[in-house]
Enzyme design. Structure first.
Site, mmCIF file in Angstrom:
data_model
loop_
_atom_site.group_PDB
_atom_site.id
_atom_site.type_symbol
_atom_site.label_atom_id
_atom_site.label_comp_id
_atom_site.label_asym_id
_atom_site.label_seq_id
_atom_site.Cartn_x
_atom_site.Cartn_y
_atom_site.Cartn_z
ATOM 1 N N GLY A 169 -22.132 -55.850 -7.232
ATOM 2 C CA GLY A 169 -22.790 -54.541 -7.222
ATOM 3 C C GLY A 169 -22.787 -53.961 -5.817
ATOM 4 O O GLY A 169 -21.782 -53.410 -5.353
ATOM 5 N N GLY A 170 -23.895 -54.114 -5.118
ATOM 6 C CA GLY A 170 -24.098 -53.505 -3.793
ATOM 7 C C GLY A 170 -22.913 -53.627 -2.838
ATOM 8 O O GLY A 170 -22.482 -52.632 -2.246
ATOM 9 N N SER A 218 -25.834 -60.741 -6.004
ATOM 10 C CA SER A 218 -25.775 -60.830 -4.530
ATOM 11 C C SER A 218 -24.505 -61.490 -4.002
ATOM 12 O O SER A 218 -24.528 -62.193 -2.992
ATOM 13 C CB SER A 218 -27.004 -61.570 -3.978
ATOM 14 N N HIS A 272 -25.722 -54.850 -19.391
ATOM 15 C CA HIS A 272 -26.205 -55.090 -18.025
ATOM 16 C C HIS A 272 -27.737 -55.089 -18.009
ATOM 17 O O HIS A 272 -28.367 -54.304 -18.708
ATOM 18 C CB HIS A 272 -25.657 -54.029 -17.071
ATOM 19 N N ASN A 321 -18.970 -53.189 -9.767
ATOM 20 C CA ASN A 321 -19.861 -52.311 -10.539
ATOM 21 C C ASN A 321 -20.564 -51.375 -9.560
ATOM 22 O O ASN A 321 -21.492 -51.784 -8.868
ATOM 23 C CB ASN A 321 -20.881 -53.177 -11.300
ATOM 24 N N TRP A 322 -20.105 -50.144 -9.519
ATOM 25 C CA TRP A 322 -20.654 -49.183 -8.546
ATOM 26 C C TRP A 322 -22.047 -48.681 -8.960
ATOM 27 O O TRP A 322 -22.702 -47.991 -8.214
ATOM 28 C CB TRP A 322 -19.721 -47.990 -8.395
ATOM 29 N N LYS A 323 -22.465 -48.985 -10.171
ATOM 30 C CA LYS A 323 -23.734 -48.476 -10.708
ATOM 31 C C LYS A 323 -23.762 -46.950 -10.532
ATOM 32 O O LYS A 323 -22.713 -46.336 -10.661
ATOM 33 C CB LYS A 323 -24.901 -49.199 -10.046
ATOM 34 N N GLU A 344 -25.412 -63.399 -15.030
ATOM 35 C CA GLU A 344 -26.004 -62.639 -13.930
ATOM 36 C C GLU A 344 -27.527 -62.799 -13.972
ATOM 37 O O GLU A 344 -28.230 -62.025 -14.626
ATOM 38 C CB GLU A 344 -25.615 -61.164 -14.058
HETATM 39 P P1 13P Z 1 -25.538 -57.045 -6.576
HETATM 40 O O1 13P Z 1 -24.154 -57.550 -6.320
HETATM 41 O O2 13P Z 1 -25.916 -55.875 -5.741
HETATM 42 O O3 13P Z 1 -26.530 -58.148 -6.550
HETATM 43 O O4 13P Z 1 -25.552 -56.495 -8.061
HETATM 44 C C1 13P Z 1 -25.224 -57.359 -9.058
HETATM 45 C C2 13P Z 1 -24.988 -56.562 -10.261
HETATM 46 O O5 13P Z 1 -25.927 -56.127 -10.920
HETATM 47 C C3 13P Z 1 -23.600 -56.273 -10.608
HETATM 48 O O6 13P Z 1 -23.515 -55.709 -11.849
#
Ligand code: 13P
Length: 243
Positions: free
Chosen positions: A228-229, A207, A85, A8-10, A161
């Site tokens: 995510g990150g 994370s 989300h 998920n690149w946000k 999550e």
């Molecule tokens: P992180 O992997 O950066 O904690 O983000 C989790 C997330 O929100 C994935 O959608």
């Protein structure tokens, strides 16, 4: 069974050039790459092994300024859509009722839905019974009347999550694999018992990086990870998948 990794690149990266580079470095089997809308088409053209995902979808097309419909996504070769989300629930005030509508219409359009649920820190501090109560309630609202063939529920995936574990939360740290596995086992039990969803995949998010992915993915209850990150670093998806 192969574990699924959802990137998920946000709202990243800032340029198409970077998005193209990242997509090329993330193109692996059993991976789903979910870039922001403006990059969907270009990223979709690059991916040969990974599937294309979107980060949201509205529940219909027409006079809804700024929104994108499930059918539009389908026509761009999008296979998966992330819904519910926690960042959309928090920053855009998305309610369970809205998410429920989105889940239903995305499933009906033939998209695979990655529904995110998870408790915040305050509930987490109250312990397992409170966490389970919260998650069960969230599922009840998000999956209201989603049963039955009409909605192709076999195309539904769930992500546990916990909000407090998301890397961008203040003082966050990942859940322990053992604890995440316990909650996911509970969710699978609940999905089977109350929704007749028996073969459903439940992923963990919060994370996950190449340093800890193995410990989560080694658990039989955990069917994959929503990342995510870490998914923004070229090379991470490959490492997370252990390739
Ligand atoms: P992180 O992997 O950066 O904690 O983000 C989790 C997330 O929100 C994935 O959608």
């Amino acid at each position: 069974m192969a574990k699924l990794i959802v990137a998920n690149w946000k709202s990243n990266p800032n340029t198409l050039r970077e998005a193209v580079k990242l997509a090329k470095a993330s193109d692996f089997k059993n991976a789903i790459i979910a870039p922001p809308y403006p990059y969907l088409e270009s990223v979709g053209r690059i991916l040969k092994r990974a599937a294309l995902g979107a980060q949201d979808a509205f529940y219909k097309g027409g006079p809804f300024t700024g929104e994108v419909s499930p059918d539009q996504l389908k026509n761009l070769k999008v296979k998966y859509v992330i819904l519910g989300h926690s960042e959309r629930r928090r920053y855009l005030d998305e309610t369970d009722e809205l998410i429920n509508q989105k889940v239903k219409t995305a499933l009906r359009a033939g998209l695979k839905v990655i529904l995110c649920i998870g408790e915040d820190k305050a509930i987490h501090r109250q312990g397992p019974a409170a966490i389970k109560r919260f998650l069960s309630n969230q599922l009840k609202k998000d999956l209201h009347k989603v049963q039955g063939t009409r909605y192709r529920v076999q195309n539904l995936l769930i992500v546990y999550e916990p909000i407090w574990a998301i890397s961008t939360e203040k003082g966050s740290k990942p859940d322990t694999p053992a604890q995440a596995a316990k909650i996911i086992a509970y969710l699978k039990w609940l999905l089977a018992k109350s929704y007749e969803l028996r073969a459903i995949k439940v992923l963990y998010g919060g994370s996950v990086t190449s340093r800890n992915a193995k410990s989560f993915l080694a658990r039989s209850e955990i069917d994959g990870a929503l990342v995510g990150g870490a998914s923004l670093k070229p090379g991470e998806i490959k490492k997370i998948k252990g390739l």
